[in-house]
Design an enzyme around this catalytic site. Sequence first.
Site, PDB file in Angstrom:
ATOM      1  N   HIS A  77      -7.969   1.528  -8.669  1.00 20.13           N
ATOM      2  CA  HIS A  77      -6.839   1.742  -8.021  1.00 20.13           C
ATOM      3  C   HIS A  77      -5.511   2.380  -8.505  1.00 20.13           C
ATOM      4  CE1 HIS A  77      -3.808   0.324  -5.103  1.00 20.13           C
ATOM      5  NE2 HIS A  77      -2.883   0.131  -5.892  1.00 20.13           N
ATOM      6  N   CYS A 127       0.906  -1.311   0.177  1.00 21.99           N
ATOM      7  CA  CYS A 127       0.006   0.071   0.095  1.00 21.99           C
ATOM      8  C   CYS A 127       0.719   1.222   0.079  1.00 21.99           C
ATOM      9  CB  CYS A 127      -0.874  -0.117   1.264  1.00 21.99           C
ATOM     10  SG  CYS A 127      -2.252  -0.889   0.953  1.00 21.99           S
ATOM     11  N   ASP A 142     -16.752   4.749  -1.165  1.00 23.78           N
ATOM     12  CA  ASP A 142     -16.324   3.729  -0.079  1.00 23.78           C
ATOM     13  C   ASP A 142     -15.489   2.708  -0.238  1.00 23.78           C
ATOM     14  OD1 ASP A 142     -17.245   2.111   2.224  1.00 23.78           O
ATOM     15  OD2 ASP A 142     -19.085   3.483   2.418  1.00 23.78           O
ATOM     16  N   ASP A 143     -15.277   1.668   0.483  1.00 19.12           N
ATOM     17  CA  ASP A 143     -14.357   0.808   0.419  1.00 19.12           C
ATOM     18  C   ASP A 143     -14.322  -0.021  -0.837  1.00 19.12           C
ATOM     19  OD1 ASP A 143     -13.026   1.320   2.674  1.00 19.12           O
ATOM     20  OD2 ASP A 143     -14.100  -0.364   3.893  1.00 19.12           O
ATOM     21  N   ASP A 192     -14.605  -6.160 -25.920  1.00 19.53           N
ATOM     22  CA  ASP A 192     -14.863  -7.543 -25.593  1.00 19.53           C
ATOM     23  C   ASP A 192     -16.445  -7.646 -25.297  1.00 19.53           C
ATOM     24  OD1 ASP A 192     -12.354  -9.031 -25.929  1.00 19.53           O
ATOM     25  OD2 ASP A 192     -12.050  -8.821 -23.805  1.00 19.53           O
TER      26      ASP A 192
END
Length: 762
Positions: A542, A418, A450-451, A491
């Site tokens: 991310h 991280c 949120d997460d 795709d």
Amino acid sequence: MQTPTTPISRDIVLVGGGHSHVVALRHFGMHPLPGVRITLICTDAHTPYSGMLPGYIAGHYTYDEVHIDLCRLCAAVGARFIQAEVTGLDRSARTVQLRGRPDVAYDVVSINTGSTPQTHSVPGATEHVVPVKPITRFNQRWLALLARVRDHAGRTTLAVVGGGAGGVELCLALQYRLREELRGWGREPDALAFHLFSAEGLLPTHNADVQRRFAQVLAQRGVQVHAHAAVAEVESGRLRTADGAWFDADEVVWVTRAVGAAWLQGTGLALDALGFVQVNNCLQSPTDPRVFAAGDVASLPQALEKAGVFAVRMGMPLAKNLARAIQGQALQPYRPQRRWLALISTGDRYAVASRGALGFAGRWVWRWKDLIDQRFMRRFNDYQPRPGMAATASPALPLSAEESQQAISAIAMRCGGCGAKVGATVLSQALSGLQPVANADVLIGLHAPDDAAVVRVPPGQALVHSVDFFRAFVDDPYLFGKIAANHALGDLFAMGARPHTATAVATVPPGLERQVEAVLRQMMTGAVEVLNAAGCTLVGGHTGEGAELALGFAVNGLVDVAPDGSLPGVLRKGGMQPGDVLILTKPLGTGTLMAAHAQLQAKGRWVQAALAHMVHSNQQAAHTLRAHGATACTDVTGFGLLGHLVEMTRPSGVDAHLRLDQLPLLDGAQDCVARGIVSSLQSANVRLRRALRDQEQWGGHPRYPLLFDPQTAGGLLASVPAARASACVAALQAQGYAQACAIGHIAAQGDALAPVVLAAHS
């Protein structure tokens, strides 16, 4: 994609591909600055050299011989190339504003955009003349004029407005070329009449002997010269001079005094009466020390003629002052020469030399000019980075205390896990302007982070999942973002799914926060534009640090589920039927072209055309294929045409017959593979040659290697019933897939193990 060895701390942005900037680029390539990123922004991938333009018009040179390949030059010197139209400067935010895409940040910016024709002051000129400036756009106008003259029956009258060296030289080049063309078309050269209009005398900035020589040449060639005859009005088929006389003119070429680009008016920079950027003797704007200008667009304290010789000579002082400015050093003045040598051609490989009071002429002068011009062009089009070239030793860039801490962190041993994430502040600022398309099925997403994201699957539908990820292969992060998103969606389109949601995974090289934020914003803006256009909502992702810029997406699409659990709207690879026609929606060749670009072997226009195909979505093509009864479909990507075709023939239990001569190709692709330039994935794809029947027979065919060429954001490959194939291809072409075509047909499975049969033609 250039990967800097030193984290980027400062940005020098060059606006325009003029002569001064190409000289500056070459200088930066030979003397790179550690921590400084050079970016060139230009509307065209090729910029013409003004000294050779008349020779090109006369037919003595090809297009490539008179144009500097900016895309290749930037790749060679380690600079970013962004093909875009500049619309302004935001000097408070220190950004260059571009049409249709995010701003580009700068620490120092230089403007070398040349000039634009001053036609608005003459009624009708804007609508009815062919302006020679900006010369980057003149080629299309010239080719159109050539076609109009060819198709014009009877006598054609051409008028050139502008009696300076540029106007006289262009007039004689036009006359020479068009007369030669008329002979080739079986028409008499006398079917052309030429008029030259000048508001002043002939070549007013040159000596009397040079003026006399050209007056004789023009008279011998039958060009009617109208001196001291300013053009006051232009209509279709004629023009009027200031004294009220009208003259017939089927075509009017405008070579008069030009003005600065209109967007400069909104910058707040000090401009002269003609709209050019005022600069001091260091080529720096007195309004803003971060802004420089050179070439025709620069207005110096001492008046200079708008001539290419000055623009070229400004290039080195400009490059050195840009480097000094970024390093916080004192600038040095540019001292223009008082006299310069002008070599003015007469269209027929004859030239006149003019320098001060001197003047001489001859065919040897043209050969001398040709030698000088060709040598100048080789400095840029043949430029190769020196082996082991490293950034020159230079003083450390002046950084604030906070920037210094960021720079130390950027070059320190980087954490994993991280600890390799991009900082929250940088990430939030970079993503703050993104506006993913609204989607009622997204219960928790970027609008309420949120997460994890929470997405509802509508009843009666199923999710189609796919993922793609790759490192950047172009230096323009905005364009790369668009290509990465388009590639990932391929795709879904191939299977007939409706794009629904996506999550992103990105890696960004470490650097100062401002630079990292700018790259991330550019890349994600391009990606979100593509996702939004497809109706696909970005719900999260991310972002971490990495040695190279990279981007990928996990994408989700929706398909209908019938009550019996079947998927009636899904197109799969299996399903081909004997008698079907094979259709490919986009041309092949991205793999070899990008490999050639990395080796400095591809022309810039080839590369830019390939990138344009990569950002062209397959969404409409997928709808059209389904509407015409497609029985199977896939997108052509990394495994190449053959690899993906084999993936279709095996589950379908059929053979495929391909016509090599019908394969649509990107410009330059066949040329690149002929020189042995292939993608690094090519060797793995070639192992599938065992799927080709009688492959030994076709190994020497010039298009054979492109069967294995890996594609990025390639087209769709589909089988369509023969009765509907022609209508399908016509519909695809009408939708903008200009090179969509039938490339073969499907046959019943034979006894041979190899399922693909090649043919040179139908």
